[in-house]
Each structure stands twice: as structure tokens, then as C-alpha cells.
Scaffold this motif. Structure first.
Motif, mmCIF file in Angstrom:
data_model
loop_
_atom_site.group_PDB
_atom_site.id
_atom_site.type_symbol
_atom_site.label_atom_id
_atom_site.label_comp_id
_atom_site.label_asym_id
_atom_site.label_seq_id
_atom_site.Cartn_x
_atom_site.Cartn_y
_atom_site.Cartn_z
ATOM 1 N N ASN A 405 0.839 -1.193 0.000
ATOM 2 C CA ASN A 405 0.000 0.000 0.000
ATOM 3 C C ASN A 405 0.874 1.243 0.000
ATOM 4 O O ASN A 405 2.037 1.203 0.380
ATOM 5 C CB ASN A 405 -0.989 -0.011 1.168
ATOM 6 N N TYR A 406 0.288 2.301 -0.473
ATOM 7 C CA TYR A 406 1.010 3.574 -0.551
ATOM 8 C C TYR A 406 0.129 4.663 0.032
ATOM 9 O O TYR A 406 -1.088 4.674 -0.186
ATOM 10 C CB TYR A 406 1.321 3.939 -2.000
ATOM 11 N N ASN A 407 0.756 5.548 0.747
ATOM 12 C CA ASN A 407 0.063 6.764 1.168
ATOM 13 C C ASN A 407 0.598 7.859 0.270
ATOM 14 O O ASN A 407 1.756 8.240 0.372
ATOM 15 C CB ASN A 407 0.378 7.076 2.634
HETATM 16 C C1 LIG Z 1 -0.266 4.658 5.375
HETATM 17 O O1 LIG Z 1 -0.957 5.223 6.435
HETATM 18 C C2 LIG Z 1 -1.586 4.266 7.294
HETATM 19 C C3 LIG Z 1 -2.376 5.011 8.334
HETATM 20 O O2 LIG Z 1 -1.873 6.240 8.556
HETATM 21 C C4 LIG Z 1 -0.509 3.399 7.922
HETATM 22 O O3 LIG Z 1 -1.116 2.420 8.715
HETATM 23 C C5 LIG Z 1 0.277 2.728 6.822
HETATM 24 O O4 LIG Z 1 1.334 2.002 7.368
HETATM 25 C C6 LIG Z 1 0.834 3.758 5.868
HETATM 26 N N1 LIG Z 1 1.452 3.073 4.750
HETATM 27 C C7 LIG Z 1 2.683 3.329 4.339
HETATM 28 C C8 LIG Z 1 3.177 2.566 3.153
HETATM 29 O O5 LIG Z 1 3.375 4.170 4.883
#
Ligand SMILES: *[C@@H]1O[C@H](CO)[C@@H](O)[C@H](O)[C@H]1NC(C)=O
Ligand SMILES: *[C@@H]1O[C@H](CO)[C@@H](O)[C@H](O)[C@H]1NC(C)=O
Length: 800
Positions: A405-407
Motif C-alpha cells: 500500500n502507498y500513502n
Molecule cells: C499509510 O498510512 C496508514 C495510516 O496512517 C498506515 O497504517 C500505513 O502504514 C501507511 N502506509 C505506508 C506505506 O506508509
């Protein structure tokens, strides 16, 4: 009266003598010649003297004198015609010249002609007028006349007025012949243009040279409230930054009223009474435009204000004031996600759009110019599509196994100073695609199993892992079809689909098969599934499950075999050699020979390693002909297995001796036929020679085998062999192992259910056409041993 008298007297005299007239200009100098009177009268100069000539003027002033000596008339006193005659013309002096003895009277007339000796003259040098600027055109202003005493052309001829911008002269002839002089307004006055006007009125005569007289006229223009206020500009421009505080001076406007004093006072008003403008701005009497409310560039970018300046008289002017609102960077960019996908498959193509957003900043210019970026080191890219729209696209290949996943944080910043920014974060899940095949932990496996295992024994476990997720990572293990010695591998082993545990399906016999290999495939649950395979090699380890087998001497039920030892034999004479083999391998096949029982223990010994029976002392005559030795052959296994063999030795020099001994010996035997005995004996001798050769060969082979340390790879003849315990116990490997095992346990192993169709069964193996090669080989080995005319034997005989 006097003059009339004089004239009459002259007329009277003239009757007497002729009349003389002269004309002289006025203002001639004293002594100037008027005329030669003597000549003109025709008189001798002496007569004048003698006649005591003199002038008679009555009581009028004497202007002329008579010079008797020269007989001429001279100017006695300067004559001013204007004094003498005023405006009367002609102007003449009348007098008589009187002579005595004889008394004579001569009238003389001297006309005085005018000379331009007077300039026109005004009584006052200047004149002041105060005229209202509202005076109408045609207004008349009386001026005084000039006076010139001269007459005729020398008199006053005309007036001029300069400058003639506003006024012209008008002359009215009057009854007395003089002229009335008027100044007439021909162009309106404007105080605001010219408050004071200076004029010069000039009167001219016609003399030569011309003479003039002047008068100054001062006109003061009086103010009338005739001017409207006038704005200094038709349009004013001003600017103000948004969010300025109330009371800020926006600009100053000015209107001027040309009128004087209170006539020139101006008040200002804002014309847009209905608009919001009048609530935002007001204007004071000094023309200051002042901010009265809050202004927001984002609501209104400029204001058009009608301003009016009103003078005292009600006259007014209007102008426009354009106020530009200057933007201040007071708005953050607003990011709106129009659409966004929450998850995309990892095999998405590059430049796949994952989100679409619009960005707005209501500020203007740089304050409203927005740039958006995303956090670094992620395989995405933000693209400006058009007109405030941005799209978020994938930039490189995704891999869920690397990052699931990516934020993605989009930060939009405007270019204002200081700049404002806002951000929005999008969480994107990468969904799994079956792009990873299962991978075995090792590139190949080797496992060992000891022979005679129980069927269903688990041998070991293969394990493969799959980097994908969930179903795509669910690995199942499949045994790949292959055959071992012509039998499907599934009859040897089975693989548990879930756990990868490899079970033996049957009991293995090292003497049958030493190793085999097969492939196990690991396949995931994806669609389509991916798989990989690995080679598994199973090595079967030997157990000491076979006793040694004695090949020579051959143990027959009834026949008698004996080795011959001549009595002359020396110590160390090789009597015979016990030949034994063990189908096991290694230690399990390492044989040792010992003498267990003997008729005379002191006479023979057995080689521990080679099984050679030799004499250990000189044979004597006392030794019995018939010797019986029991040799035990043991292997080196744990526990060891053994076999015994009985060796008959005949100590004799000749056959009859042996025969006699053995006849006794074989007394109770069936073979009492001498002929048969001889034949047997002959056969024994031949066999001995053959065996000796064979032993040599075998010894050499065994020696080589030991040298090479290869387990069970010698070319030793294979002895037909039937496993003692497991000949018939197992079934097929095609059924699941447990099931197979159960079936065979619950039924009698001898029954046909298990025997037939169970390719792995030993009995069936022998019957199997594919196994006939083995059978034939065994049989041919046997025939080498048995047939006297075998190639091997012939060769040996040759060399022997
Ligand atoms: C993205 O954000 C969520 C919640 O803030 C966190 O749990 C997750 O680890 C984050 N993902 C990355 C790739 O940083
Ligand atoms: C087993 O794997 C090898 C590569 O490791 C492959 O070349 C071969 O085709 C596979 N065999 C089967 C039967 O899948």
C-alpha cells in the motif's frame, strides 16, 4: 465791435489805395519776414522813412512790426492762432500802414494759417471701471472725449481702443459737432480668465506730423457665480489591498471651482447610492475617499464609483473613481478529489490513472498559481492535465510483494509570498496478481530411507513458498508422473498435497533399488496457477538382511565332493577356497571365514579374509584320509549373519586309496555303484580345476571392488534372490498411501486382490515382461557357473 470798426476803416482806406494781403503760418519766430510791403505797395523805401510810416492796429495787440529801412513786415510777437481766433476761420490780422506827408493809408491783411501745434488731450489720464463678468454683450460704457484746439485736419480726427478683445468703440455724432465716445462689450468677460483688463484709448488728429493723446482705462472684472466645480481628472484610478482596515485613505480627489470666495466652495458626494459601494466607501469635504467596510478581492476585483462635486450655486461636476483591489494571498489552494481508486492490481500498466483532482485557488496572479507535488520515492507521478485539473498516474511498475500500500500525499502550493499550501493524502492498496510461482526452499532434495521400511512411513518434507497473497499463495504439492524401473513413481512414494510430506508407499529393498528420483511440482491457487518443480532423490540405505551365500563348495543333498590333498603336500598347500557372496553391501557384505569344526584342527586353517583352506603342517601318513571341515562365513553387519559350509578333504596319493576310504564312507549312501562314484570323482577333479580358476577371477574382482569402494557395483554374478519377507505385501502407489496401506493390511496378503494389479509386488515383478531382462540375466549368470563349455571356462582352461 472793434474789429468791425477796423474792417470798415480798412474798406474806407482801400478806396484810397490798393489793399495788400499776406498769409503766414502761426507760430513763426520773432523777426520772421511776413512780406515786402514797400514793394507790394509800390512805394519807395525812402518814402516810408520820410513818410514816417507806421502800423496802426487800433487797440489790438501788435503781432507784426514794420521795418521802415527795409520796407518789410516782420513778426513782432509769436502768433498762436488758437489764442487769436479759437475755432474761427479764417483767422486774419487786419491793420493799416499810415504814411505822413502826404498822409496815406494802406490796409494790410495778414491771414494766420493753422499749424498742427496741439495734440488731442484727455481731461483725465485714466479711467477705472468695475464690470461684472455677467455683464451682457452690448453693454455700453461712456468714455470722455479728447480735445484738440487745432482745426481742420489738424483737429481731432479719430479714436482707437486697444486691445480690442472684449470692447469696441462706438462714436456718436452729437449736435455740437463733437462725438460721444462709448466703449461697448462685444465679448463676455470671464473673471476666471482675466480679472483685470488694461485698455488704452488713443485720440488722433490729422496733422502732419500727427499728434495723439491717450487715456488709460482699467477694467476690473467682478466675480459672478458662473462656474461649476471641475474635477482635476475625468477618471481617477486608485488601488487598495484587500483586507485593509476601516478608515484607510484610498485616494484623494479634487474638484476646483473657478469662482471666488464662497462661490468657489465645493462639496463631494458618492453617486452610487444604491450600490454596496456607498456602504464601503465615503468621501469627505476635502475629497478624501475613505474605506468604510471590508473588501475582499475574491468577491469584487474593482469598484466603479461615481463621484460628484457640487459648488455653492448648485452647479456640479461628476467624475469616475476606479478602485482596483489588490490581491493578498489569503486563500489556500483547495484540492478536491474528483475520483480516486482505492486499490489497483499490481500488474496495472504504467500511466494508469489512479486519481483525478481539481485544485483551485481563488487568489489572482501568482497568489493563485498552484503547483502540486507528491511525496518522493513512490512510483507515482502527478500530471497537470488541464485548467486546474491534475491526475495521479503510476510511474513505474508496481509490485505488491514489495509494497502493498502507498500513502500518496499531494501537496499543492501557490506562488504567493508567503505561499500557502494544502495537502490531501490518498491511501492506495495494491491488489495481488498471481505473478509469483512457488519457490522450493532448495534447488533439489536428497533423502535417505533405510530399506525394509514400513509402508506409509513419511520420508521427509518438501516446502515451497509463494510470495503472492492468499489464494495466489496457497501452495499444493503434486507428484509428477514418471517411472522408476518401468513402474510409475506413484507406486513408490506419495506426496501430501497440503503439507508436502513425502510418504513411502511400499517397503524398499536396497538389493532391488538403491536410489530413484522424481519431481514434485508446487502449484499455487491462482488463476491461471503458476508452478515450479524440484527433483527429489531418494537414497535407500542398506540393512543387513541377507546372510552370506556359499557358492563353493556346492552343497548337494546326497553327492559327495572331496578335495584331494597329496600326502606329499607341503605346509601352506592350498587345499581349496570357500567362495561366498553377500548381496548386501558395504560392511553388510564384508565376509570373514572361520573354521568352525575340523577332524584335525592342527592340519588346516581358513584364511579369514579370502576363505582359502591351507595346510598348516606337513601331511603325515598318520593323518586320516578323510577329513571333514566346517567353515562358517560371517558378514560384518549389525547384527551379523552367517552361513556354514562343510568341506570334505581326502588326504591320499591315489584314487584307489581315496576310493577305498570313501567307499566305506559312502557305505550307507545310495551311491554304491562304483561307476557312478568314479564319474563323480572325475567330475570333482574337473570341477576343482574350474573352481580354482574361478576363485582367482573372483579374488581379482573382489580386490578391485574394494579398491574402488563402490557399493555393489561389481560385476559379481547376481544370485537369484527372493526377498524373504516382503515378497508379496504391497500394493500399488496410485491410491493414496494410507488407503493403500489399509487395504493391504485388512486383507490377506496372499489373496489375489492384492497380488493382481499390484505392479510393485515382488512376485509380479518377476512375471512382468519388463522384468524378464533381470531374470534372463540371472539365468545367464547361472549358466556361466554351470556350463563347462562357457566362454569363460574355455578361456581359463586355455591359460591354465
Ligand atoms: C499509510 O498510512 C496508514 C495510516 O496512517 C498506515 O497504517 C500505513 O502504514 C501507511 N502506509 C505506508 C506505506 O506508509
Ligand atoms: C520443471 O522445472 C524446469 C525448470 O526448473 C522446467 O524446465 C521443466 O519444464 C519443469 N518440468 C515440468 C514437468 O513442469
Amino acid at each position: 465791435m472793434e474789429r468791425q470798426v477796423l474792417i470798415i476803416s480798412i474798406l474806407c482806406l482801400s478806396y484810397v489805395v490798393g489793399q495788400v494781403s499776406y498769409s503766414v503760418p502761426e507760430e513763426m519766430a520773432k523777426g520772421s519776414l511776413v512780406g515786402n510791403i514797400a514793394q507790394d505797395l509800390g512805394l519807395d523805401v525812402k518814402r516810408l522813412g520820410s513818410g514816417k510810416a507806421r502800423l496802426y492796429t487800433g487797440d489790438s495787440a501788435q503781432y507784426i512790426e514794420l521795418n521802415r529801412e527795409r520796407g518789410v513786415l516782420l513778426i513782432k510777437e509769436k502768433i498762436d492762432r488758437e489764442v487769436l481766433c479759437r475755432q474761427t476761420t479764417p483767422c486774419a490780422l487786419h491793420f493799416q500802414i499810415t504814411l505822413e506827408s502826404p498822409l496815406e493809408l494802406f490796409p494790410v491783411t495778414v491771414e494766420i494759417t493753422d499749424v498742427n501745434d496741439n495734440a488731442p488731450v484727455f481731461q483725465k489720464e485714466e479711467r477705472v471701471f468695475e464690470i461684472s463678468e455677467s455683464a451682457i454683450v452690448g453693454s455700453k460704457f461712456m468714455l470722455e472725449k479728447a480735445i484738440d484746439p487745432d482745426i481742420g485736419l489738424n483737429g481731432l480726427q479719430r479714436y482707437t481702443l486697444k486691445p480690442s478683445d472684449n470692447f469696441v468703440l462706438k462714436l456718436h455724432a452729437q449736435s455740437d459737432g463733437s462725438k460721444k465716445v462709448e466703449m461697448i462689450l462685444q465679448k463676455p468677460l470671464d473673471r476666471e480668465k482675466q480679472e483685470h483688463i488694461s485698455l488704452v484709448l488713443t485720440a488722433e488728429d490729422g496733422g502732419e506730423p500727427q499728434m495723439t493723446g491717450t487715456m488709460k482705462i482699467y477694467v476690473t472684472v467682478l466675480d459672478a457665480n458662473d462656474n461649476a466645480p471641475v474635477f482635476s481628472k475625468p477618471v481617477y484610478k486608485a488601488s487598495i489591498t484587500e483586507n485593509s482596515v476601516k478608515g484607510t485613505l484610498v485616494t484623494k480627489v479634487t474638484a476646483s471651482d473657478a469662482d471666488k470666495g464662497t462661490n468657489g466652495e465645493v462639496t463631494y458626494v458618492i453617486g452610487n447610492s444604491m450600490d454596496t459601494v456607498s456602504k464601503l466607501f465615503h468621501i469627505n469635504n476635502e475629497g478624501d475617499v475613505i474605506l468604510d467596510g471590508l473588501i475582499d478581492y475574491e468577491i469584487e476585483k474593482n469598484y466603479n464609483i461615481d463621484i460628484e462635486a457640487i459648488g455653492q450655486g448648485g452647479l456640479s461636476d461628476s467624475s469616475k473613481l476606479i478602485i482596483d483591489v489588490i490581491d493578498v494571498n489569503d486563500n489556500r489552494p483547495v484540492v478536491n478529489m474528483i475520483s480516486a481508486s482505492g486499490s489497483i492490481p499490481e500488474d496495472s500498466a504504467r500511466k494508469t490513472v489512479i486519481a483525478l483532482m481539481s485544485v483551485n485557488d481563488p487568489d489572482s496572479e501568482n497568489n493563485g498559481k498552484v503547483n502540486c507535488v507528491i511525496n518522493e520515492n513512490i512510483p507515482f507521478e502527478i500530471k497537470f492535465t488541464s485548467n486546474n485539473f491534475y491526475s495521479l498516474v503510476t510511474d513505474s511498475d508496481l509490485d505488491r510483494e514489495r509494497a502493498s500500500n502507498y500513502n500518496i500525499t499531494v501537496i499543492c502550493t501557490d506562488e504567493g509570498v508567503p505561499s500557502l499550501s494544502s495537502s490531501v493524502t490518498l491511501t492506495l492498496q495494491i491488489s495481488d496478481v498471481n505473478d509469483n510461482a512457488p519457490v522450493f526452499e532448495r534447488s533439489s532434495y536428497e533423502a535417505y530411507i533405510v530399506e525394509n521400511n514400513t509402508p506409509s512411513l513419511s520420508i521427509f518434507t518438501v516446502k515451497a513458498t509463494d510470495a503472492d497473497w492468499n489464494q495466489n499463495a496457497r501452495v499444493s504439492y503434486i507428484l509428477e508422473d514418471s517411472s522408476v524401473n518401468g513402474v510409475p513413481v506413484s507406486s513408490y512414494v506419495s506426496v501430501s498435497a497440503d503439507s508436502g510430506v513425502i510418504h513411502a508407499v511400499r517397503s524398499f529393498d536396497y538389493e532391488q533399488i538403491k536410489d530413484f528420483h522424481f519431481r514434485v511440482k508446487a502449484q499455487d491457487g491462482g488463476s491461471p496457477p503458476l508452478s515450479s518443480n524440484v527433483t527429489v532423490k531418494i537414497m535407500i540405505q542398506d540393512q543387513n538382511d541377507n546372510p552370506p551365500q556359499v557358492l563353493y563348495p556346492v552343497q548337494t543333498g546326497g553327492s559327495l565332493v572331496a578335495e584331494m590333498v597329496p600326502r606329499s603336500a607341503d605346509v601352506g598347500y592350498l587345499v581349496t577356497k570357500v567362495v561366498a557372496v553377500d548381496v548386501d553391501s558395504g560392511q553388510n557384505a564384508w565376509l570373514s571365514y572361520k573354521l568352525q569344526k575340523a577332524t584335525d584342527r592342527a592340519l588346516f586353517e581358513v584364511g579369514l579374509q579370502n576363505g582359502e583352506i591351507r595346510t598348516i603342517r606337513q601331511v603325515t601318513d598318520k593323518d586320516a584320509v578323510k577329513q571333514r571341515l566346517t567353515v562358517i562365513v560371517e558378514d560384518n553387519g549389525q547384527p551379523s549373519r552367517s552361513a556354514t559350509v562343510v568341506v570334505n578333504v581326502a588326504v591320499a596319493d591315489s584314487f584307489p586309496e581315496v576310493l577305498s576310504e570313501f567307499t566305506e564312507l559312502t557305505h550307507d549312501k545310495e551311491y554304491n555303484d562304483n561307476l557312478t562314484f568314479y564319474l563323480v570323482l572325475a567330475l570333482a577333479v574337473v570341477s576343482f580345476l574350474f573352481i580354482t580358476c574361478l576363485v582367482v577371477i573372483i579374488s581379482v574382482k573382489i580386490y578391485r571392488w574394494r579398491q574402488s569402494r563402490i557399493l555393489y557395483h561389481s560385476n559379481l554374478p547376481v544370485i537369484p534372490y527372493y526377498p524373504p519377507r516382503y515378497s508379496d505385501t504391497l500394493g500399488t502407489g496410485t491410491l493414496p498411501h494410507v488407503y493403500n496401506y489399509e487395504v493391504c493390511r485388512t486383507t490377506d496378503s496372499r489373496k489375489s486382490d492384492c497380488k493382481f494389479g499390484r505392479a510393485g509386488s515382488q512376485n509380479v515383478l518377476i512375471m512382468d515382461p519388463s522384468s524378464t531382462g533381470t531374470m534372463q540375466r540371472i539365468q545367464s549368470e547361472k549358466s556361466i557357473l554351470d556350463e563347462p563349455d562357457s566362454p569363460l571356462e574355455r578361456q581359463e582352461a586355455h591359460t591354465g
